[in-house]
Design a protein around this motif. Structure first.
Motif, short mmCIF file in Angstrom:
data_model
loop_
_atom_site.label_atom_id
_atom_site.label_comp_id
_atom_site.label_asym_id
_atom_site.label_seq_id
_atom_site.Cartn_x
_atom_site.Cartn_y
_atom_site.Cartn_z
N ASP A 34 0.87 -1.18 0.00
CA ASP A 34 0.00 0.00 0.00
C ASP A 34 0.91 1.23 0.00
O ASP A 34 1.46 1.60 1.03
CB ASP A 34 -0.88 -0.06 1.26
N THR A 35 1.08 1.85 -1.17
CA THR A 35 2.03 2.96 -1.26
C THR A 35 1.50 4.21 -0.56
O THR A 35 2.27 5.07 -0.14
CB THR A 35 2.40 3.30 -2.71
N GLY A 36 0.16 4.31 -0.42
CA GLY A 36 -0.40 5.44 0.33
C GLY A 36 0.10 5.43 1.77
O GLY A 36 0.36 6.48 2.36
N ALA A 37 0.26 4.21 2.32
CA ALA A 37 0.75 4.09 3.69
C ALA A 37 2.18 4.64 3.80
O ALA A 37 2.57 5.15 4.85
CB ALA A 37 0.70 2.63 4.14
N MET A 38 2.95 4.54 2.71
CA MET A 38 4.32 5.07 2.74
C MET A 38 4.28 6.60 2.83
O MET A 38 5.02 7.21 3.61
CB MET A 38 5.11 4.61 1.51
N TYR A 39 3.40 7.24 2.02
CA TYR A 39 3.28 8.70 2.10
C TYR A 39 2.79 9.12 3.49
O TYR A 39 3.26 10.11 4.07
CB TYR A 39 2.35 9.23 1.00
N ARG A 40 1.84 8.36 4.01
CA ARG A 40 1.32 8.67 5.34
C ARG A 40 2.42 8.55 6.41
O ARG A 40 2.57 9.40 7.28
CB ARG A 40 0.16 7.73 5.70
N ALA A 41 3.19 7.46 6.34
CA ALA A 41 4.23 7.23 7.34
C ALA A 41 5.31 8.31 7.26
O ALA A 41 5.83 8.76 8.30
CB ALA A 41 4.84 5.84 7.15
N ILE A 86 -1.51 6.61 11.48
CA ILE A 86 -1.53 7.25 10.15
C ILE A 86 -2.93 7.28 9.54
O ILE A 86 -3.11 7.84 8.47
CB ILE A 86 -0.54 6.59 9.17
N ARG A 87 -3.89 6.66 10.20
CA ARG A 87 -5.27 6.60 9.65
C ARG A 87 -6.16 7.56 10.40
O ARG A 87 -7.07 7.15 11.11
CB ARG A 87 -5.84 5.19 9.74
N THR A 88 -5.89 8.83 10.29
CA THR A 88 -6.75 9.84 10.94
C THR A 88 -7.01 10.94 9.90
O THR A 88 -6.25 11.08 8.94
CB THR A 88 -6.04 10.48 12.15
N ARG A 126 -1.67 5.78 -6.53
CA ARG A 126 -2.29 6.74 -7.45
C ARG A 126 -1.54 6.79 -8.78
O ARG A 126 -2.10 7.16 -9.79
CB ARG A 126 -2.25 8.17 -6.85
N ASP A 127 -0.24 6.42 -8.73
CA ASP A 127 0.62 6.61 -9.91
C ASP A 127 1.38 5.33 -10.25
O ASP A 127 2.43 5.38 -10.88
CB ASP A 127 1.64 7.72 -9.61
N ILE A 128 0.88 4.18 -9.79
CA ILE A 128 1.65 2.94 -9.99
C ILE A 128 1.69 2.58 -11.48
O ILE A 128 2.75 2.28 -12.02
CB ILE A 128 1.07 1.76 -9.15
O1 DC Z 1 -4.32 5.97 -0.42
P1 DC Z 1 -4.09 6.90 0.74
O2 DC Z 1 -5.30 7.73 1.04
O3 DC Z 1 -3.58 6.19 1.95
O4 DC Z 1 -2.92 7.90 0.26
C1 DC Z 1 -2.42 8.91 1.09
C2 DC Z 1 -2.03 10.13 0.25
O5 DC Z 1 -0.90 9.81 -0.55
C3 DC Z 1 -3.12 10.64 -0.70
O6 DC Z 1 -3.16 12.06 -0.66
C4 DC Z 1 -2.67 10.18 -2.05
C5 DC Z 1 -1.18 10.09 -1.92
N1 DC Z 1 -0.60 9.00 -2.73
C6 DC Z 1 0.08 9.35 -3.86
O7 DC Z 1 0.16 10.52 -4.20
N2 DC Z 1 0.68 8.37 -4.61
C7 DC Z 1 0.57 7.08 -4.25
N3 DC Z 1 1.17 6.16 -5.00
C8 DC Z 1 -0.15 6.72 -3.10
C9 DC Z 1 -0.75 7.71 -2.35
#
Ligand code: DC
Length: 226
Positions: A34-41, A86-88, A126-128
């Motif tokens: 879950d790459t979103g979790a990486m941005y959150r962390a 990170i989930r808030t 979002r950009d995979i």
């Molecule tokens: O999927 P998420 O809501 O946990 O993602 C957290 C934030 O990171 C959200 O603003 C989108 C961004 N994100 C991103 O820009 N590119 C990704 N590959 C994953 C998440």
């Protein structure tokens, strides 16, 4: 160079990426990232270090140097288990802010690419399919109506702004964050031209998973045949 065996699952918040990606990874017996979790962390660790989220060099240093431990739904950064923290709603906003920064994206994209070296992976974000793995053999773009996405988020206790927050307020926050993700200059959220779009509005999870698995079968067969 061989093509990495990546199943890319992209789409806006609340489209069902997490649930579907987990189920697909389980069905294929491969890893789920879950790459979103990486941005959150990264946002969490930056704040924890007392740095500002718009301090691009500081955030990029966290993104490139942090030790991530991503195991199922558990997320740890530099030894801190942040799975819940990170989930808030606050971290929704903080993650979107760091995800706008090109140097932070570059650092995390490099790390995401290196994660695929170890073998098959379902990667959601979002950009995979557009940036991280434009050559991925399987690309899925999940979407759902704004009403359904907001309703799903409102049911998730972690995303309620405060006790008793209604769907309308959750919908406004979701819409604002999506707008940030779609309009940022660095890798905005968009569907890759060769991605299969699945509208999950009104569809049960297992129906979505079946559709994704069908695409996986077809694309993998196509890749073997070519
Ligand atoms: O999927 P998420 O809501 O946990 O993602 C957290 C934030 O990171 C959200 O603003 C989108 C961004 N994100 C991103 O820009 N590119 C990704 N590959 C994953 C998440």
């Amino acid at each position: 160079m061989s093509v990495p065996d990546v199943i890319a699952i992209d789409g806006p918040s609340g489209a069902g990426k997490g649930t579907v990606a987990r189920a697909v990874a389980q069905a294929l017996d491969c890893r789920h990232i879950d790459t979103g979790a990486m941005y959150r962390a990264v946002a969490w660790r930056t704040l924890q270090q007392g740095r500002a989220l718009d301090d691009e060099p500081a955030v990029a240093a966290v993104a490139s140097g942090a030790d991530f431990d991503l195991d199922g739904t558990r997320v740890a950064i530099d030894g801190h288990d942040v799975s819940r923290a990170i989930r808030t709603p606050e971290m929704d906003v903080a993650a979107a802010a760091v995800a706008r920064l090109p140097r932070v994206r570059a650092a995390l994209v490099a790390r995401q690419r290196s994660l695929a070296v170890a073998g098959s992976v379902v990667m959601e974000g979002r950009d995979i399919g557009t940036t991280v793995f434009p050559e991925a053999p399987v690309k899925i773009y999940l979407d759902a109506s704004p009403e359904e996405r907001a309703a799903r988020r409102a049911q998730d206790p972690a995303h309620r702004l405060s006790p008793g927050t209604g769907v309308a307020e959750v919908a406004r926050a979701l819409d604002a964050r999506d707008r940030l993700d779609r309009t940022r200059r660095a890798s905005p959220l968009e569907q890759a031209p060769d991605a299969v779009r699945i509208d999950t509005t009104g569809l049960p999870v297992d129906a979505v998973v079946r559709r994704v698995m069908k695409v996986v079968g077809e694309r993998r067969q196509g890749a073997r045949g070519s």
